[in-house]
Design an enzyme around this catalytic site. Structure first.
Site, short mmCIF file in Angstrom:
data_model
loop_
_atom_site.label_atom_id
_atom_site.label_comp_id
_atom_site.label_asym_id
_atom_site.label_seq_id
_atom_site.Cartn_x
_atom_site.Cartn_y
_atom_site.Cartn_z
N GLY A 1 20.83 3.65 97.50
CA GLY A 1 19.91 4.26 96.02
C GLY A 1 20.59 3.38 94.63
N ALA A 2 19.87 3.17 93.70
CA ALA A 2 19.65 2.43 92.27
C ALA A 2 20.72 3.08 91.81
CB ALA A 2 18.57 2.72 91.76
N ASN B 1 9.78 0.32 94.50
CA ASN B 1 10.43 1.23 95.30
C ASN B 1 10.61 1.30 96.92
OD1 ASN B 1 12.01 4.25 94.47
ND2 ASN B 1 9.99 5.15 95.93
N ASP C 1 13.64 1.86 92.67
CA ASP C 1 14.40 0.91 92.39
C ASP C 1 14.97 -0.41 90.96
OD1 ASP C 1 15.96 1.07 95.14
OD2 ASP C 1 14.14 1.25 94.95
N GLN D 1 15.56 7.64 105.24
CA GLN D 1 16.41 8.04 103.61
C GLN D 1 16.09 9.60 104.28
OE1 GLN D 1 15.15 5.14 103.67
NE2 GLN D 1 16.74 4.20 102.91
O1 MRU Z 1 17.36 1.10 100.71
P1 MRU Z 1 17.58 2.34 100.29
O2 MRU Z 1 18.35 3.62 100.51
O3 MRU Z 1 18.98 1.74 98.99
O4 MRU Z 1 16.47 2.60 98.73
C1 MRU Z 1 16.74 2.95 97.46
C2 MRU Z 1 16.25 4.22 97.44
O5 MRU Z 1 16.79 5.14 97.42
C3 MRU Z 1 14.80 4.84 97.33
O6 MRU Z 1 14.13 3.84 97.04
C4 MRU Z 1 14.88 5.69 95.97
O7 MRU Z 1 13.32 6.31 96.66
C5 MRU Z 1 15.16 5.12 94.83
S1 MRU Z 1 15.71 5.98 93.80
C6 MRU Z 1 17.22 5.12 94.05
#
Ligand code: MRU
Length: 389
Positions: A55-56, A259, A249, A208
């Site tokens: 998550g970002a 995203n 992201d 997720q």
């Molecule tokens: O691959 P991840 O689980 O790190 O993906 C990022 C995310 O959690 C999502 O894309 C989310 O919707 C973005 S918000 C942090």
């Protein structure tokens, strides 16, 4: 946020040992709640790459703490060189979330600005790591305060009937330090007593939504239903979705939203059904240089094994089982880009704006100002593919 009634952040410094970072290892959720200790920058890099943390916002906070650990162990005679090398190592772990490089650069700038010995620089790295984490939590809280007005408005229009919100992936508190982005308005609305219900996209291949968003909404008592990724369009056609809120992201200063893979398809369906599609993000997720998200955004491609298999809990252990024929290849694109024209608005810590350059820069005027001060004409900067950086 709540974990079995106790308040947790997703990352913190160990109470009795400030040389160790602790995280919630998200690979085990929702089956087991595991706290992992990370004593070195290499451990942090591995935790980001293998998605113990993800998550970002949380990736950014982890990178901030990772740089503190790097400073703690850097030899005094080659302090900055080592720190820079460790920063590169962290930046190489995952390409899409812009918060990662933002946090590493912020740490390098903070440490470089200090005139003093290694001890003073380590203290600066510690303070910056804590500030990045605290800011992330506070900005998410404010996103909740701004975003809740949108939910209130729909609730009023529906005369108090349940507001149905669809979300994709996990942009909840597990993806940040606390509160989350897409979930922050949801938690704020629930806490105000507004009747809401959340459709949770499972979000293959790593699920997720099914594993993490469902778990954290459950911990907070928010009514929700997990759906397969293909269901949203059908729900939208039948009036069962009032709004969509996703995270991001990386979002360009022109409003293109990067995203989790599948977000674009939800935005298309929302557009076709005239349903508002909002993205919630802190300012650390804006890319102030990138103009065209579809063409320029780096899209992570992960191991095909994540598509070939599905992981789940079985009798106390987590197992992966094979879904695909042994000989079929698989591709694993982890993110996509939703063009600004499909995005109704962006919910940030400063308020809500349209997904376009003017509206975004009006909310963050210092970004416009910065280039003016540096003598670079904004238009020149904005029309060259990577600006002047
Ligand atoms: O691959 P991840 O689980 O790190 O993906 C990022 C995310 O959690 C999502 O894309 C989310 O919707 C973005 S918000 C942090």
């Amino acid at each position: 946020m709540n974990v079995y009634g106790e308040h947790y952040r997703t990352i913190w410094i160990k109470q009795d040992d400030t040389a160790v970072i602790q995280i919630i290892d998200q690979r085990h959720l929702p089956h087991k709640f595991v706290v992992e200790a990370l004593p070195s920058v290499d451990d942090v890099a591995r935790a980001i790459k293998e998605m113990h943390v993800r998550g970002a916002g949380l990736i950014g906070a982890a990178a901030g703490y990772g740089m503190y650990l790097a400073a703690l162990h850097a030899p005094p005679d080659s302090f900055m060189d080592r720190l820079t090398a460790d920063g590169e190592k962290l930046k190489g772990t995952r390409p899409t979330a812009v918060n990662l490089e933002w946090a590493v650069n912020r740490q390098l700038e903070a440490v470089q600005a200090v005139n003093g010995d290694a001890k003073t620089k380590i203290q600066a790295a510690f303070d910056t790591a804590q500030t990045i984490a605290d800011e992330d939590a506070e900005f998410c809280r404010r996103i909740g305060q701004h975003g809740v007005s949108l939910i209130e408005e729909i609730s009023r229009r529906k005369h108090g009937e349940t507001v149905n919100i669809l979300t994709h992936c996990n942009a909840g508190w597990l993806a940040f330090v606390d509160y989350g982005t897409a979930t922050a308005p949801i938690y704020a609305a629930h806490d105000k007593g507004i009747h809401i219900h959340v459709w949770v996209d499972e979000t293959r291949p790593r699920n997720q939504g099914a594993r993490l968003t469902a778990w954290e909404l459950g911990q907070h008592g928010v009514p929700h239903t997990v759906i397969a990724d293909n269901v949203g369009g059908h729900l939208m056609q039948h009036g069962l979705v009032d709004m969509i809120i996703t995270g991001s992201d990386r979002t360009t200063y022109t409003g293109d939203v990067g995203n989790k893979i599948g977000t674009y398809l939800k935005a298309l369906a929302a557009y076709d059904n005239n349903i508002p599609f909002y993205t919630a993000l802190p300012s650390s997720t804006f890319d102030w240089v990138m103009r065209d998200g579809v063409k320029e955004m780096p899209i992570e491609q992960r191991d095909a094994a994540e598509v070939h298999t599905i992981r789940g809990g079985h009798e106390g252990t987590i197992k992966a089982v094979r879904l695909t024929p042994q000989d079929s290849p698989a591709a694993n694109y982890a993110f996509d880009v939703t063009p600004a024209r499909l995005v109704t608005g962006l919910i940030t810590e400063r308020g809500i704006c349209r997904a376009n350059e003017d509206s975004i820069l009006n909310l963050f005027p210092e970004k416009r100002q910065r280039y003016k001060e540096e003598g670079v004409k904004l238009t020149t900067f904005l029309t060259s593919p990577r600006g002047n950086q």
